[in-house]
Design a protein around this motif. Structure first.
Motif, PDB file in Angstrom:
ATOM      1  N   ALA A  36       1.140  -1.238   0.018  1.00 41.22           N
ATOM      2  CA  ALA A  36       0.156   0.288   0.098  1.00 41.22           C
ATOM      3  C   ALA A  36       0.695   1.001  -0.121  1.00 41.22           C
ATOM      4  O   ALA A  36       0.462   2.311  -0.043  1.00 41.22           O
ATOM      5  CB  ALA A  36      -0.802   0.272   1.162  1.00 41.22           C
ATOM      6  N   SER A  37       2.167   0.987   0.756  1.00 42.48           N
ATOM      7  CA  SER A  37       2.902   1.975   0.552  1.00 42.48           C
ATOM      8  C   SER A  37       3.420   2.598  -0.382  1.00 42.48           C
ATOM      9  O   SER A  37       3.916   3.722  -0.926  1.00 42.48           O
ATOM     10  CB  SER A  37       3.900   2.550   1.293  1.00 42.48           C
ATOM     11  OG  SER A  37       4.378   0.665   1.369  1.00 42.48           O
ATOM     12  N   ASP A  42       4.696   1.036  -9.568  1.00 43.51           N
ATOM     13  CA  ASP A  42       5.303  -0.077  -8.591  1.00 43.51           C
ATOM     14  C   ASP A  42       4.673  -1.291  -8.122  1.00 43.51           C
ATOM     15  O   ASP A  42       5.053  -2.371  -7.772  1.00 43.51           O
ATOM     16  CB  ASP A  42       6.032   0.448  -7.076  1.00 43.51           C
ATOM     17  CG  ASP A  42       7.436   1.396  -7.397  1.00 43.51           C
ATOM     18  OD1 ASP A  42       7.618   1.912  -8.455  1.00 43.51           O
ATOM     19  OD2 ASP A  42       7.668   2.174  -6.614  1.00 43.51           O
ATOM     20  N   VAL A  43       3.809  -1.242  -7.809  1.00 46.31           N
ATOM     21  CA  VAL A  43       2.356  -1.831  -7.130  1.00 46.31           C
ATOM     22  C   VAL A  43       2.034  -3.243  -8.716  1.00 46.31           C
ATOM     23  O   VAL A  43       2.051  -3.984  -8.121  1.00 46.31           O
ATOM     24  CB  VAL A  43       1.372  -1.643  -6.902  1.00 46.31           C
ATOM     25  CG1 VAL A  43      -0.074  -2.520  -7.302  1.00 46.31           C
ATOM     26  CG2 VAL A  43       1.091  -1.039  -5.541  1.00 46.31           C
ATOM     27  N   ARG A  68      -1.876  11.634  -6.705  1.00 46.21           N
ATOM     28  CA  ARG A  68      -0.490  12.188  -6.589  1.00 46.21           C
ATOM     29  C   ARG A  68      -0.291  11.719  -7.742  1.00 46.21           C
ATOM     30  O   ARG A  68       1.125  12.865  -8.311  1.00 46.21           O
ATOM     31  CB  ARG A  68      -0.207  11.391  -5.274  1.00 46.21           C
ATOM     32  CG  ARG A  68      -0.902  12.432  -3.883  1.00 46.21           C
ATOM     33  CD  ARG A  68      -0.153  11.970  -3.111  1.00 46.21           C
ATOM     34  NE  ARG A  68      -1.046  12.123  -1.354  1.00 46.21           N
ATOM     35  CZ  ARG A  68      -0.026  11.709  -0.513  1.00 46.21           C
ATOM     36  NH1 ARG A  68       0.815  11.327  -0.180  1.00 46.21           N
ATOM     37  NH2 ARG A  68      -0.613  12.022   0.732  1.00 46.21           N
ATOM     38  N   GLU A  69      -0.372  10.985  -8.530  1.00 54.17           N
ATOM     39  CA  GLU A  69       0.468  10.507  -9.783  1.00 54.17           C
ATOM     40  C   GLU A  69      -0.502  10.826 -10.926  1.00 54.17           C
ATOM     41  O   GLU A  69      -0.334  10.579 -11.948  1.00 54.17           O
ATOM     42  CB  GLU A  69       0.167   8.985  -9.736  1.00 54.17           C
ATOM     43  CG  GLU A  69       0.719   8.322  -8.018  1.00 54.17           C
ATOM     44  CD  GLU A  69       0.947   6.967  -8.804  1.00 54.17           C
ATOM     45  OE1 GLU A  69       1.302   6.298  -9.306  1.00 54.17           O
ATOM     46  OE2 GLU A  69       0.275   5.648  -6.731  1.00 54.17           O
ATOM     47  N   ALA A 282      10.246  -5.122  -7.572  1.00 53.31           N
ATOM     48  CA  ALA A 282      10.396  -6.489  -8.397  1.00 53.31           C
ATOM     49  C   ALA A 282      11.065  -7.797  -6.417  1.00 53.31           C
ATOM     50  O   ALA A 282      10.610  -8.651  -6.638  1.00 53.31           O
ATOM     51  CB  ALA A 282      10.974  -6.777  -9.553  1.00 53.31           C
ATOM     52  N   GLY A 283      10.906  -7.051  -6.259  1.00 47.49           N
ATOM     53  CA  GLY A 283      12.058  -8.277  -5.009  1.00 47.49           C
ATOM     54  C   GLY A 283      10.682  -8.823  -4.098  1.00 47.49           C
ATOM     55  O   GLY A 283      10.779 -10.126  -3.603  1.00 47.49           O
ATOM     56  N   ALA A 284       9.695  -7.169  -3.771  1.00 50.92           N
ATOM     57  CA  ALA A 284       8.963  -7.726  -3.194  1.00 50.92           C
ATOM     58  C   ALA A 284       7.809  -8.826  -3.562  1.00 50.92           C
ATOM     59  O   ALA A 284       7.054  -9.499  -2.729  1.00 50.92           O
ATOM     60  CB  ALA A 284       8.575  -6.129  -2.998  1.00 50.92           C
ATOM     61  N   GLY A 285       7.264  -8.250  -4.726  1.00 44.06           N
ATOM     62  CA  GLY A 285       6.118  -9.331  -5.403  1.00 44.06           C
ATOM     63  C   GLY A 285       6.934 -10.563  -5.199  1.00 44.06           C
ATOM     64  O   GLY A 285       5.862 -11.203  -4.765  1.00 44.06           O
ATOM     65  N   ARG A 286       8.165 -10.656  -5.557  1.00 44.62           N
ATOM     66  CA  ARG A 286       8.533 -12.356  -5.282  1.00 44.62           C
ATOM     67  C   ARG A 286       8.662 -12.932  -4.406  1.00 44.62           C
ATOM     68  O   ARG A 286       8.182 -14.480  -4.051  1.00 44.62           O
ATOM     69  CB  ARG A 286      10.242 -12.218  -6.167  1.00 44.62           C
ATOM     70  CG  ARG A 286      10.188 -12.125  -7.238  1.00 44.62           C
ATOM     71  CD  ARG A 286      11.257 -12.332  -8.148  1.00 44.62           C
ATOM     72  NE  ARG A 286      13.020 -10.963  -7.861  1.00 44.62           N
ATOM     73  CZ  ARG A 286      12.826 -10.738  -8.676  1.00 44.62           C
ATOM     74  NH1 ARG A 286      12.001 -10.059  -9.174  1.00 44.62           N
ATOM     75  NH2 ARG A 286      13.632  -9.021  -8.469  1.00 44.62           N
TER      76      ARG A 286
END
Length: 316
Positions: A36-37, A42-43, A68-69, A282-286
């Motif tokens: 969520a951050s 990036d999500v 914001r985006e 990408a690392g978090a997703g994996r």
């Protein structure tokens, strides 16, 4: 709504849409809470790099993406399509029964109205609108009548409605959530099963309570793990959720009950961890995907070994 043209908005509100079976039934979901951050871009990177089939979207994350985006709903939809991602749940509407309390923690505040959630769900191609309830004690028949009305309005936007039992909420256990959905008696009325809330809430992991929910009325599943002993009250403990497989919850048993019931809902991973996010999108997703797959593989392997037959659960 930001980024929507009047003609497009009028077309979106035109004809009722019947909730349809989604291509991500049985698929794997990156729950928005886990990331969520991060920016919406990036999500998408986290989900696509790890091979998720879909994402869920929080109202507050959607608002941030718009304001914001500078992303319109069309931009968001195109970004998802380009990366082969669908939207399973949009969450969570809280004003369907009565106005939400004003003194609840900031992170729980509803940032979109019901009408905004419905419009966003339709424009983003979501399958399910998640509903919760915080406030005064619930009278079941009144809640069911109000939930039926929400389901009727959601059906006009092509959405199912999943009532989520949140451990510290007025509707805090899956038994109560299902009873309200059952009494609502609508084809698009169902529940969301969250492993952490199911185990930490009033039901305390009650398996029989979970077994009473028909498999076709479980519209979404969210997995995380937890220590055997809560870290303070639920509102504090929820911030200490663990990756599936790293705690003491019986996720194998929960997945087995859902499989036995014929649940074909998408299954997501919902964990809050700054350490995971520090690995980059990408690392978090994996990391999140590896834990989710490993947990599901263990659960299905345990069933296969005990029955001597191959698991027939879809999508895994």
């Amino acid at each position: 709504m930001t980024g929507e043209q009047p003609a497009a908005a009028a077309a979106a509100a035109a004809a009722p849409v019947t909730p349809a079976t989604s291509a991500v039934d049985g698929g794997l979901v990156l729950c928005n809470v886990s990331v969520a951050s991060l920016s919406f871009r990036d999500v998408v990177t986290a989900a696509s790099a790890a091979g998720f089939d879909a994402i869920s979207i929080l109202g507050r994350s959607l608002r941030r993406a718009r304001t914001r985006e500078g992303l319109s709903d069309s931009d968001i939809r195109a970004m998802l399509d380009d990366n082969g991602l669908a939207v399973t749940e949009i969450e969570a509407v809280g004003d369907w029964l009565m106005p939400p309390p004003v003194d609840q923690p900031a992170f729980m505040n509803q940032v979109l109205t019901e009408a905004e959630y419905l419009q966003a769900g339709r424009s983003l191609g979501a399958k399910t609108l998640v509903a919760t309830h915080f406030g005064d004690p619930v009278e079941l028949d009144q809640a069911a009548e109000k939930f039926a009305g929400l389901c009727d309005r959601a059906a006009d936007h092509g959405l199912n409605v999943a009532l989520e039992a949140v451990a510290w909420a007025t509707i805090g256990d899956i038994g109560t959530a299902w009873e309200i959905a059952r009494r609502a008696d609508r084809p698009n009325a169902g529940v969301l099963v969250d492993a952490w809330h199911h185990n930490r809430g009033p039901g305390a992991g009650n398996a029989e309570m979970l077994r009473r929910v028909p498999g076709d009325r479980v519209f979404a599943v969210q997995l995380s793990d937890a220590a055997a002993t809560p870290v303070g009250p639920p509102l504090e403990d929820v911030r200490h959720r663990l990756l599936p497989g790293e705690g003491s919850l019986d996720l194998t048993g929960l997945v087995g009950i859902l499989d036995d019931a014929g649940v074909r809902a998408p299954i997501g991973v919902e964990v809050l961890s700054a350490e995971i996010l520090a690995q980059g999108p990408a690392g978090a997703g994996r990391i999140l995907m590896d834990a989710l797959r490993a947990t599901l593989d263990r659960a299905r392997s345990a069933v296969t070994e005990s029955s001597g037959t191959e698991s027939s659960a879809p999508g895994r």
